[in-house]
Design a protein around this motif. Structure first.
Motif: not given
Length: 235
Positions: A48-55, A60-68
């Motif tokens: 899950h951590d690896e997948y969240t990092l990839k996402t 980040n390219k559109i300045n959005k923060q992803i939280i798993g």
């Protein structure tokens, strides 16, 4: 008001992850600074951590923060408080099993039907339909039910492939498999080709992308629809 993107895939051709959709997603998620990511489908068995990092790298390219979602103690609360939700691709059986185990399907359905933006790719798109029965994935785990979110009144077949007349493969085609599905089930199925997506705005469902989609209705001959076609009538 439902606000959903149901995409066939996360990657097309040799592009980076979600690259072909990023411009669309920048507008789609314009009112969200953070996006709750559900990595349960675990493509290739990654963590899950690896997948969240990839996402995260892509968003980040559109300045959005992803939280798993796996980083929260209270998963239902995470769903209810999410500014937006993204369910990524991978194995649909694994995804649906985990959603059932954590009792999250009804929570996701409720918030999305009340306006929380939802993006699904591949397995995350499969679960937008009535059931997951038209997935292409191997049944490596057994979910308690094949019923899914029912955000649209039909089933979806992401990564839809046309028969290759030059192939030496003599096995079943995607069309054959969907026809088998319709022996026992009556809901329509949309074959979404790579790079295509469905845009859902409240009760209006529109095909987007550059390619046609193939529509399968019970006891009818399959047919093609052009991009920007309104599919709201399917049920």
């Amino acid at each position: 008001m439902k606000n959903i993107i149901i995409a066939s895939t996360s990657t097309i051709y040799e592009s980076d992850y979600l690259e072909y959709l990023l411009e669309e997603l920048a507008h789609f998620f314009k009112n969200a600074s953070t996006i709750l990511f559900i990595p349960y489908a675990r493509p290739g068995g990654i963590s899950h951590d690896e997948y969240t990092l990839k996402t995260s790298v892509a968003f980040n390219k559109i300045n959005k923060q992803i939280i798993g979602i796996h980083t929260f103690k209270n998963l239902t609360e995470a769903i209810n408080n999410a500014e937006a939700i993204f369910v990524g691709g991978g194995n649909t059986f694994v995804l649906v099993s985990q959603l059932h185990r954590n009792k999250l399907l009804s929570s996701i359905k409720d918030v999305v039907e009340n306006g929380t933006p939802y993006l699904g790719t591949s397995a995350g798109s499969n679960i937008c339909g009535l059931t997951m029965n038209t997935t292409n994935d191997m049944p490596i785990v057994q979910p308690p039910s094949f019923k899914t979110l029912g955000l649209v009144p039909f089933n979806i077949n992401p990564h839809y492939l046309d028969p290759d007349p030059n192939s030496t493969h003599k096995g079943e085609t995607r069309e054959t498999r969907i026809k088998e599905f319709h022996i026992y089930n009556s809901q329509p199925v949309i074959g979404l080709r790579e790079g295509s997506w469905l845009e859902v705005k409240e009760n209006r469902i529109t095909l987007k992308g550059k390619l046609q989609a193939r529509i399968f209705e019970h006891n009818q001959t399959p047919y093609e629809v052009e991009t920007n076609t309104d599919l709201s009538h399917l049920k």
